[in-house]
Design a protein around this motif. Structure first.
Motif, PDB file in Angstrom:
ATOM      1  N   ILE A   1      -9.960   6.188  -4.156  1.00  0.00           N
ATOM      2  CA  ILE A   1      -8.899   7.188  -3.967  1.00  0.00           C
ATOM      3  C   ILE A   1      -7.782   7.028  -5.004  1.00  0.00           C
ATOM      4  N   GLY A   2      -7.452   5.813  -5.380  1.00  0.00           N
ATOM      5  CA  GLY A   2      -6.411   5.611  -6.387  1.00  0.00           C
ATOM      6  C   GLY A   2      -6.795   6.229  -7.718  1.00  0.00           C
ATOM      7  N   LYS A   3      -8.023   6.022  -8.143  1.00  0.00           N
ATOM      8  CA  LYS A   3      -8.504   6.595  -9.407  1.00  0.00           C
ATOM      9  C   LYS A   3      -8.547   8.118  -9.317  1.00  0.00           C
ATOM     10  N   ALA A   4      -9.027   8.653  -8.201  1.00  0.00           N
ATOM     11  CA  ALA A   4      -9.107  10.106  -8.028  1.00  0.00           C
ATOM     12  C   ALA A   4      -7.720  10.739  -8.052  1.00  0.00           C
ATOM     13  N   VAL A   5      -6.748  10.102  -7.418  1.00  0.00           N
ATOM     14  CA  VAL A   5      -5.370  10.611  -7.427  1.00  0.00           C
ATOM     15  C   VAL A   5      -4.826  10.594  -8.851  1.00  0.00           C
TER      16      VAL A   5
ATOM     17  N   ALA B   1      -3.152  13.525 -13.615  1.00  0.00           N
ATOM     18  CA  ALA B   1      -3.297  13.739 -15.058  1.00  0.00           C
ATOM     19  C   ALA B   1      -3.640  15.194 -15.370  1.00  0.00           C
ATOM     20  N   ALA B   2      -4.301  15.863 -14.426  1.00  0.00           N
ATOM     21  CA  ALA B   2      -4.652  17.279 -14.589  1.00  0.00           C
ATOM     22  C   ALA B   2      -3.522  18.199 -14.141  1.00  0.00           C
ATOM     23  N   GLY B   3      -2.385  17.626 -13.749  1.00  0.00           N
ATOM     24  CA  GLY B   3      -1.230  18.417 -13.354  1.00  0.00           C
ATOM     25  C   GLY B   3      -1.149  18.759 -11.877  1.00  0.00           C
ATOM     26  N   VAL B   4      -2.028  18.162 -11.061  1.00  0.00           N
ATOM     27  CA  VAL B   4      -2.018  18.435  -9.627  1.00  0.00           C
ATOM     28  C   VAL B   4      -1.009  17.505  -8.949  1.00  0.00           C
ATOM     29  N   VAL B   5      -0.130  18.070  -8.145  1.00  0.00           N
ATOM     30  CA  VAL B   5       0.854  17.291  -7.391  1.00  0.00           C
ATOM     31  C   VAL B   5       0.184  16.788  -6.115  1.00  0.00           C
ATOM     32  N   THR B   6       0.156  15.469  -5.948  1.00  0.00           N
ATOM     33  CA  THR B   6      -0.497  14.888  -4.772  1.00  0.00           C
ATOM     34  C   THR B   6       0.495  14.395  -3.725  1.00  0.00           C
ATOM     35  N   LYS B   7       1.750  14.387  -4.042  1.00  0.00           N
ATOM     36  CA  LYS B   7       2.738  13.976  -3.032  1.00  0.00           C
ATOM     37  C   LYS B   7       3.371  15.229  -2.453  1.00  0.00           C
TER      38      LYS B   7
ATOM     39  N   GLY C   1       3.434   8.422   6.126  1.00  0.00           N
ATOM     40  CA  GLY C   1       3.599   7.139   5.460  1.00  0.00           C
ATOM     41  C   GLY C   1       2.968   7.085   4.084  1.00  0.00           C
ATOM     42  N   THR C   2       3.113   8.158   3.308  1.00  0.00           N
ATOM     43  CA  THR C   2       2.508   8.175   1.979  1.00  0.00           C
ATOM     44  C   THR C   2       3.343   7.368   0.991  1.00  0.00           C
ATOM     45  N   ASP C   3       2.660   6.827  -0.002  1.00  0.00           N
ATOM     46  CA  ASP C   3       3.350   6.074  -1.054  1.00  0.00           C
ATOM     47  C   ASP C   3       3.850   7.029  -2.138  1.00  0.00           C
ATOM     48  N   GLU C   4       4.310   6.482  -3.259  1.00  0.00           N
ATOM     49  CA  GLU C   4       4.897   7.292  -4.322  1.00  0.00           C
ATOM     50  C   GLU C   4       3.907   8.267  -4.951  1.00  0.00           C
ATOM     51  N   ARG C   5       2.593   8.020  -4.803  1.00  0.00           N
ATOM     52  CA  ARG C   5       1.581   8.942  -5.335  1.00  0.00           C
ATOM     53  C   ARG C   5       1.057   9.894  -4.267  1.00  0.00           C
ATOM     54  N   GLY C   6       1.530   9.749  -3.028  1.00  0.00           N
ATOM     55  CA  GLY C   6       1.088  10.629  -1.956  1.00  0.00           C
ATOM     56  C   GLY C   6      -0.093  10.104  -1.158  1.00  0.00           C
ATOM     57  N   ILE C   7      -0.421   8.827  -1.316  1.00  0.00           N
ATOM     58  CA  ILE C   7      -1.561   8.249  -0.597  1.00  0.00           C
ATOM     59  C   ILE C   7      -1.079   7.585   0.692  1.00  0.00           C
ATOM     60  N   ALA C   8      -1.718   7.934   1.788  1.00  0.00           N
ATOM     61  CA  ALA C   8      -1.495   7.254   3.068  1.00  0.00           C
ATOM     62  C   ALA C   8      -2.607   6.217   3.187  1.00  0.00           C
ATOM     63  N   TRP C   9      -2.232   4.952   3.119  1.00  0.00           N
ATOM     64  CA  TRP C   9      -3.208   3.853   3.101  1.00  0.00           C
ATOM     65  C   TRP C   9      -3.578   3.448   4.527  1.00  0.00           C
ATOM     66  N   GLY C  10      -4.374   4.261   5.175  1.00  0.00           N
ATOM     67  CA  GLY C  10      -4.795   3.991   6.544  1.00  0.00           C
ATOM     68  C   GLY C  10      -5.567   2.704   6.700  1.00  0.00           C
ATOM     69  N   SER C  11      -6.319   2.321   5.668  1.00  0.00           N
ATOM     70  CA  SER C  11      -7.101   1.083   5.747  1.00  0.00           C
ATOM     71  C   SER C  11      -6.201  -0.148   5.807  1.00  0.00           C
ATOM     72  N   LYS C  12      -4.992  -0.039   5.270  1.00  0.00           N
ATOM     73  CA  LYS C  12      -4.046  -1.157   5.273  1.00  0.00           C
ATOM     74  C   LYS C  12      -3.210  -1.203   6.546  1.00  0.00           C
ATOM     75  N   THR C  13      -3.028  -0.036   7.155  1.00  0.00           N
ATOM     76  CA  THR C  13      -2.182   0.031   8.346  1.00  0.00           C
ATOM     77  C   THR C  13      -2.989   0.120   9.636  1.00  0.00           C
ATOM     78  N   GLY C  14      -4.297   0.312   9.516  1.00  0.00           N
ATOM     79  CA  GLY C  14      -5.146   0.463  10.694  1.00  0.00           C
ATOM     80  C   GLY C  14      -4.969   1.808  11.372  1.00  0.00           C
ATOM     81  N   GLN C  15      -4.469   2.796  10.623  1.00  0.00           N
ATOM     82  CA  GLN C  15      -4.212   4.115  11.196  1.00  0.00           C
ATOM     83  C   GLN C  15      -5.074   5.193  10.543  1.00  0.00           C
TER      84      GLN C  15
END
Length: 129
Positions: A71-75, A80-86, A95-109
């Motif tokens: 997911i990090g690479k895909a984001v 890079a293609a100009g798509v806003v992910t956040k 609970g998204t990070d600065e790139r717009g990713i919600a890390w459910g695997s880290k939070t168990g959610q």
């Protein structure tokens, strides 16, 4: 009883040419013209009909979820293609990070997920496998 031979999902856009470029070039799906709109072919072979609608209103819910191995690479590739992910900025919502990713695997959610919009404003997501 109705004898259904097949079924397929569909959604509207306000600009078919922009959708063709986005789904074909940015996302990398096979896109063909169909019935005045577009047919998107997913990696599974499932088809999705994208049709023009003059008074289109973007879906406020996620209409397509794209599974990705990293997911990090895909984001990074979408950004890079100009798509806003956040697109969700309230940290209490997802609970998204600065790139717009919600890390459910880290939070168990739930899964690792990142939402973004197509050119018509419809909500899409990347989901880490």
């Amino acid at each position: 009883m109705v004898q259904v031979s097949d079924a397929f999902p569909g959604f509207s856009v306000n600009d078919v040419d922009a959708a063709r470029a986005f789904y074909g070039e940015t996302i990398g799906l096979e896109v063909t013209d169909s019935m005045g709109g577009l047919n998107l072919t997913l990696p599974s072979g499932q088809g999705i009909f994208v049709y023009p609608k003059d008074d289109h209103e973007p879906a406020s819910f996620t209409i397509l979820n794209f599974e990705v191995a990293d997911i990090g690479k895909a984001v990074d590739e979408l950004n890079a293609a100009g798509v806003v992910t956040k697109i969700y900025t309230d940290p209490h919502s997802y609970g998204t990070d600065e790139r717009g990713i919600a890390w459910g695997s880290k939070t168990g959610q739930g899964p690792d997920i990142c939402w973004f919009r197509d050119p018509a404003g419809n909500v899409l997501s990347l989901i880490g496998q």
